[in-house]
Design a protein around this motif. Structure first.
Motif, PDB file in Angstrom:
ATOM      1  N   LEU A   7       0.843  -1.190   0.000  1.00 30.38           N
ATOM      2  CA  LEU A   7       0.000   0.000   0.000  1.00 30.38           C
ATOM      3  C   LEU A   7       0.880   1.242   0.000  1.00 30.38           C
ATOM      4  O   LEU A   7       1.886   1.304   0.701  1.00 30.38           O
ATOM      5  CB  LEU A   7      -0.915   0.007   1.233  1.00 30.38           C
ATOM      6  N   HIS A   8       0.496   2.230  -0.771  1.00 27.06           N
ATOM      7  CA  HIS A   8       1.260   3.466  -0.869  1.00 27.06           C
ATOM      8  C   HIS A   8       0.536   4.563  -0.074  1.00 27.06           C
ATOM      9  O   HIS A   8      -0.534   5.024  -0.467  1.00 27.06           O
ATOM     10  CB  HIS A   8       1.436   3.871  -2.326  1.00 27.06           C
ATOM     11  N   LEU A   9       1.154   4.956   1.049  1.00 29.11           N
ATOM     12  CA  LEU A   9       0.543   5.943   1.930  1.00 29.11           C
ATOM     13  C   LEU A   9       1.334   7.240   1.911  1.00 29.11           C
ATOM     14  O   LEU A   9       2.562   7.231   1.818  1.00 29.11           O
ATOM     15  CB  LEU A   9       0.497   5.417   3.373  1.00 29.11           C
ATOM     16  N   TYR A  10       0.607   8.358   2.053  1.00 27.22           N
ATOM     17  CA  TYR A  10       1.278   9.637   2.269  1.00 27.22           C
ATOM     18  C   TYR A  10       1.947   9.604   3.643  1.00 27.22           C
ATOM     19  O   TYR A  10       1.508   8.871   4.541  1.00 27.22           O
ATOM     20  CB  TYR A  10       0.280  10.786   2.197  1.00 27.22           C
ATOM     21  N   PRO A  11       3.005  10.403   3.856  1.00 28.25           N
ATOM     22  CA  PRO A  11       3.691  10.389   5.159  1.00 28.25           C
ATOM     23  C   PRO A  11       2.756  10.620   6.340  1.00 28.25           C
ATOM     24  O   PRO A  11       2.895   9.971   7.377  1.00 28.25           O
ATOM     25  CB  PRO A  11       4.721  11.516   5.020  1.00 28.25           C
ATOM     26  N   ALA A  12       1.793  11.539   6.216  1.00 24.54           N
ATOM     27  CA  ALA A  12       0.878  11.806   7.324  1.00 24.54           C
ATOM     28  C   ALA A  12       0.056  10.570   7.651  1.00 24.54           C
ATOM     29  O   ALA A  12      -0.151  10.246   8.829  1.00 24.54           O
ATOM     30  CB  ALA A  12      -0.034  12.981   6.984  1.00 24.54           C
ATOM     31  N   CYS A  13      -0.426   9.874   6.636  1.00 25.94           N
ATOM     32  CA  CYS A  13      -1.211   8.655   6.871  1.00 25.94           C
ATOM     33  C   CYS A  13      -0.347   7.571   7.508  1.00 25.94           C
ATOM     34  O   CYS A  13      -0.817   6.824   8.374  1.00 25.94           O
ATOM     35  CB  CYS A  13      -1.813   8.156   5.566  1.00 25.94           C
ATOM     36  N   ARG A  14       0.907   7.497   7.104  1.00 26.52           N
ATOM     37  CA  ARG A  14       1.795   6.495   7.686  1.00 26.52           C
ATOM     38  C   ARG A  14       2.052   6.800   9.164  1.00 26.52           C
ATOM     39  O   ARG A  14       2.134   5.883   9.991  1.00 26.52           O
ATOM     40  CB  ARG A  14       3.102   6.436   6.905  1.00 26.52           C
ATOM     41  N   LYS A  15       2.190   8.065   9.520  1.00 29.80           N
ATOM     42  CA  LYS A  15       2.363   8.432  10.919  1.00 29.80           C
ATOM     43  C   LYS A  15       1.133   8.036  11.740  1.00 29.80           C
ATOM     44  O   LYS A  15       1.259   7.513  12.861  1.00 29.80           O
ATOM     45  CB  LYS A  15       2.580   9.941  11.052  1.00 29.80           C
ATOM     46  N   LEU A  16      -0.038   8.307  11.195  1.00 29.49           N
ATOM     47  CA  LEU A  16      -1.267   7.927  11.893  1.00 29.49           C
ATOM     48  C   LEU A  16      -1.343   6.422  12.072  1.00 29.49           C
ATOM     49  O   LEU A  16      -1.710   5.920  13.145  1.00 29.49           O
ATOM     50  CB  LEU A  16      -2.492   8.425  11.123  1.00 29.49           C
ATOM     51  N   LEU A  17      -1.000   5.692  11.026  1.00 26.15           N
ATOM     52  CA  LEU A  17      -1.051   4.237  11.109  1.00 26.15           C
ATOM     53  C   LEU A  17      -0.088   3.723  12.172  1.00 26.15           C
ATOM     54  O   LEU A  17      -0.444   2.835  12.962  1.00 26.15           O
ATOM     55  CB  LEU A  17      -0.709   3.629   9.745  1.00 26.15           C
ATOM     56  N   GLU A  18       1.114   4.273  12.227  1.00 25.64           N
ATOM     57  CA  GLU A  18       2.070   3.823  13.237  1.00 25.64           C
ATOM     58  C   GLU A  18       1.542   4.098  14.640  1.00 25.64           C
ATOM     59  O   GLU A  18       1.619   3.241  15.526  1.00 25.64           O
ATOM     60  CB  GLU A  18       3.416   4.511  13.046  1.00 25.64           C
ATOM     61  N   ALA A  19       1.001   5.299  14.860  1.00 24.66           N
ATOM     62  CA  ALA A  19       0.465   5.632  16.184  1.00 24.66           C
ATOM     63  C   ALA A  19      -0.660   4.690  16.584  1.00 24.66           C
ATOM     64  O   ALA A  19      -0.737   4.233  17.729  1.00 24.66           O
ATOM     65  CB  ALA A  19      -0.021   7.083  16.196  1.00 24.66           C
ATOM     66  N   LEU A  20      -1.531   4.362  15.645  1.00 28.78           N
ATOM     67  CA  LEU A  20      -2.648   3.466  15.937  1.00 28.78           C
ATOM     68  C   LEU A  20      -2.167   2.041  16.189  1.00 28.78           C
ATOM     69  O   LEU A  20      -2.632   1.372  17.121  1.00 28.78           O
ATOM     70  CB  LEU A  20      -3.652   3.495  14.781  1.00 28.78           C
ATOM     71  N   MET A  21      -1.220   1.570  15.369  1.00 28.99           N
ATOM     72  CA  MET A  21      -0.746   0.196  15.522  1.00 28.99           C
ATOM     73  C   MET A  21       0.101   0.027  16.778  1.00 28.99           C
ATOM     74  O   MET A  21       0.087  -1.042  17.407  1.00 28.99           O
ATOM     75  CB  MET A  21       0.030  -0.237  14.277  1.00 28.99           C
ATOM     76  N   GLN A  22       0.842   1.052  17.154  1.00 37.13           N
ATOM     77  CA  GLN A  22       1.620   0.970  18.385  1.00 37.13           C
ATOM     78  C   GLN A  22       0.707   0.861  19.602  1.00 37.13           C
ATOM     79  O   GLN A  22       1.070   0.231  20.612  1.00 37.13           O
ATOM     80  CB  GLN A  22       2.513   2.213  18.540  1.00 37.13           C
ATOM     81  N   ALA A  23      -0.472   1.450  19.530  1.00 35.18           N
ATOM     82  CA  ALA A  23      -1.381   1.475  20.676  1.00 35.18           C
ATOM     83  C   ALA A  23      -2.372   0.316  20.709  1.00 35.18           C
ATOM     84  O   ALA A  23      -2.980   0.065  21.741  1.00 35.18           O
ATOM     85  CB  ALA A  23      -2.163   2.792  20.686  1.00 35.18           C
TER      86      ALA A  23
END
Length: 228
Positions: free
Chosen positions: A150-166
């Motif tokens: 999947l190709h994500l914009y940097p902002a979306c990737r940051k959101l995904l990391e924050a959600l997956m970490q939690a």
């Protein structure tokens, strides 16, 4: 990965933010020693980039306070123009984990910080967050679901990391906004727009929807109950 940059050169700080944020990192900055020390003690960072010559409290003293007074083991890389061997020895003796002299190449700084964070976490370079068939590689920044890249914009990737970490816990809107914009979030519904784009990429083509909206709370990413 979350970084703290303690540096009074605004142009250098801007360059670091441009480079690392484009690669999915979250950064905070401090323009002087006391502010940097306060953030280092009160916030959680994967690594700290610390200048030596700082206003009000120099880098060595910041390190001493961080190590001896606060008892922090957060990885610290000293980034300084002081390139003489006695300076490097003094930096390491003060508690630095690595030492890089100016001028420097941004990719070298990145790999040094990745190595410091990996050692501190007791993990190798391959750091992958996984949830069901969704994967986020924190080293390569590759995102995939069900084997599809999947190709994500940097902002979306940051959101995904924050959600997956939690996961499976919820993440508040305020925390997600801070992950994207620090202490200066924009007005309006920019977060909602980014969540929409993330949801379209992560959930749109797939039968099991992972991103959940929690009214008046925020968002979380989790496998719905009843789904194996």
């Amino acid at each position: 990965m979350r970084l703290l940059v303690v540096e009074d050169n605004r142009n250098l700080v801007a360059n670091l933010f441009d480079y690392f944020e484009a690669r999915g990192y979250t950064l905070d900055a401090a323009p002087d020693g006391p502010t940097g020390l306060h953030l280092a003690i009160t916030q959680r960072y994967d690594a700290i980039v610390l200048d030596w010559m700082l206003p009000r409290l120099d880098g060595r003293e910041v390190l001493r306070c961080l190590r001896e007074d606060a008892g922090s083991n957060v990885p610290v890389l000293m980034l300084t123009a002081r390139d003489e061997l006695p300076d490097k020895i003094a930096g390491f003796r003060a508690g630095a984990d690595d030492y890089l002299t100016k001028p420097f190449a941004l990719p070298e700084l990145e790999v040094r910080l990745e190595a410091l964070a990996a050692r501190a976490n007791g993990r190798g370079r391959a750091r992958v967050l996984e949830l069901a068939d969704l994967k986020l590689d924190l080293t390569t920044l590759e995102v995939s679901r069900a084997g599809d890249v999947l190709h994500l914009y940097p902002a979306c990737r940051k959101l995904l990391e924050a959600l997956m970490q939690a996961t499976p816990a919820a993440v508040t809107r305020e925390r997600l906004e801070h992950a994207l914009w620090g202490d200066s979030p924009p007005d309006g519904n920019m977060l909602r727009s980014h969540i929409y784009e993330l949801r379209r990429a992560i959930d749109g083509p797939y039968p099991v929807k992972l991103i959940q909206t929690l009214p008046r709370v925020g968002y979380r990413i989790a496998v719905p109950s009843g789904v194996d």
